[in-house]
Design an enzyme around this catalytic site. Structure first.
Site, PDB file in Angstrom:
ATOM      1  N   GLU A 185       1.013  -1.269  -0.168  1.00 52.75           N
ATOM      2  CA  GLU A 185      -0.027   0.053  -0.089  1.00 52.75           C
ATOM      3  C   GLU A 185       0.728   1.202  -0.044  1.00 52.75           C
ATOM      4  OE1 GLU A 185      -2.699  -0.612   3.487  1.00 52.75           O
ATOM      5  OE2 GLU A 185      -3.678  -2.085   2.220  1.00 52.75           O
TER       6      GLU A 185
ATOM      7  N   THR B  58      12.537  -6.429   2.053  1.00 55.60           N
ATOM      8  CA  THR B  58      13.545  -5.879   1.523  1.00 55.60           C
ATOM      9  C   THR B  58      14.735  -6.503   2.263  1.00 55.60           C
ATOM     10  OG1 THR B  58      13.597  -4.468   3.452  1.00 55.60           O
ATOM     11  CG2 THR B  58      12.431  -3.649   1.509  1.00 55.60           C
TER      12      THR B  58
ATOM     13  N   GLU C 210       9.297  -8.807  -2.246  1.00 53.69           N
ATOM     14  CA  GLU C 210       9.050  -9.911  -1.525  1.00 53.69           C
ATOM     15  C   GLU C 210      10.086  -9.661  -0.237  1.00 53.69           C
ATOM     16  OE1 GLU C 210       8.140 -13.663  -2.890  1.00 53.69           O
ATOM     17  OE2 GLU C 210       7.497 -12.933  -5.093  1.00 53.69           O
TER      18      GLU C 210
ATOM     19  N   GLY D 273      28.475   4.617 -18.571  1.00 55.16           N
ATOM     20  CA  GLY D 273      27.833   6.084 -18.468  1.00 55.16           C
ATOM     21  C   GLY D 273      27.237   6.511 -19.521  1.00 55.16           C
TER      22      GLY D 273
END
Ligand SMILES: Cc1cc2nc3c(=O)[nH]c(=O)nc-3n(C[C@H](O)[C@H](O)[C@H](O)COP(=O)(O)OP(=O)(O)OC[C@H]3O[C@@H](n4cnc5c(N)ncnc54)[C@H](O)[C@@H]3O)c2cc1C
Length: 396
Positions: free
Chosen positions: A140, A378, A376, A356
């Site tokens: 959420e 951290t 799923e 870069g």
């Protein structure tokens, strides 16, 4: 421990390798360069469906075994699943999620759904005539780590449930036939208040879909949406009321995660391996192999990826034997994501200026890999889970 896989899973792995080289990596690069998800009608999805992707592992009652699962990305064991996840991500992890199929919505339906619900929601994925998707929405806007505190509310009104809330970063939800949505009947109940619903496309009150911008994994849509007085038929409550009477509401999501973490670890390893292979090619062409420091770092990265993969296989091996694997599953993900990040970083450094410019495969992998530490659970959350478990505290 035995990490060998069946002949059929070995065949799947081989098929994935061939399709990966010919189709998956070019499609991932195409989406990355365009900066947006492959559209629903992209011919790539039709070809992938013909190649066997987009299927469920579920089979109608009485037909189990008679109609083998042919999806090249669905192994018959958790060990095979890790190896397939690693191989798929080697070619392109974003495409792995973009693929049609029930996706992350499949495990909760398999673990919580009634036989009738499995037939209704997974039946269309047995042999679909066109690419179709399922989705999973737990996260959420207020935060995804504290899953016990979800705020989306569910209240029953006769034959329907009314859902109110917002969900974010849900893969493929804007194109899904249904989304497995987690909500709470009472936040004060914590996990015991959780309910899972299959919310079908077009349900009144489901809307406001917005595809989020992402730094990597651009091939698939991560979508936020609202549930506003969303009227979901009572028959779509996964498992029915009886399931929750046993206070198992939260377990469905956690089952998903515990089965998923070793596979996510495998995916991180796949991205890291791809970066090291690309770097090796570049270093050879540029004569950088002569530099012992770079060579040593490259070897160290390879070694860490191998160790992380072994840990993921161990977690999967335990899952295949229905043995607790919480610590191993979390450890594999907590190890694999940083190892893959180190590998892609080394590859970027070896590239030098070319990295870069932002148009090299390695630069794409460098952006893709970050999500593997987030999805799923951290890295921080994995470490919390392990530490609590190791000192004997409840899951929290
Ligand atoms: C590419 C991508 C795809 C995704 N797909 C889906 C999907 O399909 N369905 C779905 O439901 N969700 C999905 N997510 C959401 C994902 O699950 C969340 O991003 C994740 O759970 C973290 O939640 P958050 O981003 O809100 O961070 P938060 O929970 O707000 O956390 C922010 C930071 O604080 C740290 N933190 C939080 N709590 C603690 C604590 N107690 N101690 C220490 N550190 C803490 C976290 O580790 C993190 O670094 C996806 C995310 C991404 C990036």
């Amino acid at each position: 421990m035995d990490y060998s896989i069946s002949a059929q899973d070995a065949q799947r792995l081989h098929a994935l390798r061939v399709i990966g080289r010919e189709e998956i990596r070019p499609a991932g690069l195409r989406a990355d360069r365009a900066g947006e998800p492959l559209p629903v009608g992209d011919a790539f999805f039709t070809r992938m469906l013909a190649a066997g992707f987009g299927r469920t592992r579920w089979r109608p009652e009485g037909q189990a075994g008679s109609h083998p699962v042919i999806a090249p990305n669905k192994g018959s064991t958790a060990v095979a699943q890790v190896l397939l996840a690693e191989e798929g991500a080697y070619w392109d992890r974003g495409i792995g999620v973009a693929m049609p199929g029930p996706g992350l919505g499949e495990p909760p339906i398999l673990s919580m759904g009634t036989p009738e619900q499995k037939a209704r929601f997974l039946g269309p994925f047995v042999n679909p005539a066109q690419p179709i998707w399922g989705a999973f929405a737990m996260t959420e806007p207020s935060g995804g780590s504290d899953v016990a505190n979800i705020k989306t509310r569910a209240r029953r009104e006769g034959d329907v449930w009314i859902l109110d809330g917002a969900k974010s970063f849900s893969g493929n939800s804007g194109r899904a036939e249904w989304i497995v949505v987690f909500a709470t009947v009472d936040p004060a109940l914590g996990r015991a208040g959780h309910r899972a619903f299959a919310v079908e496309r077009g349900t009144p009150g489901l809307g406001g879909f917005r595809i989020e911008k992402k730094m990597g994994l651009k091939a698939y849509e991560s979508t936020s949406f609202f549930l506003t007085g969303c009227r979901v038929p009572a028959a779509n409550l996964l498992g029915g009321e009886a399931y929750y009477a046993q206070r198992a509401g939260f377990k469905g999501a956690m089952d998903t995660f515990n089965a998923g973490r070793p596979a996510i670890a495998g995916m991180a390893v796949g991205i890291g391996r791809a970066a090291l292979d690309e770097a090796a090619r570049f270093m050879q062409e540029d004569g950088l192999w002569a530099d012992a420091r770079l060579r040593d770092r490259w070897e160290r990265c390879r070694r860490k990826l191998k160790a992380a993969l072994l840990l993921a296989l161990r977690a999967a091996w335990l899952a295949d034997r229905k043995q607790p694997n919480m610590v191993e599953a979390s450890a594999s993900k907590a190890m694999a994501a940083p190892a893959a990040f180190e590998a892609t970083s080394l590859a970027m450094e070896a590239l030098g200026l070319a990295g870069g410019r932002g148009d090299h495969q390695i630069e794409k992998l460098f952006r893709d890999v970050k999500a593997m530490d987030i999805v799923e659970g951290t890295g921080q959350i994995q470490r919390i889970v392990m530490a609590r478990k190791l000192v004997g505290l409840p899951h929290g």
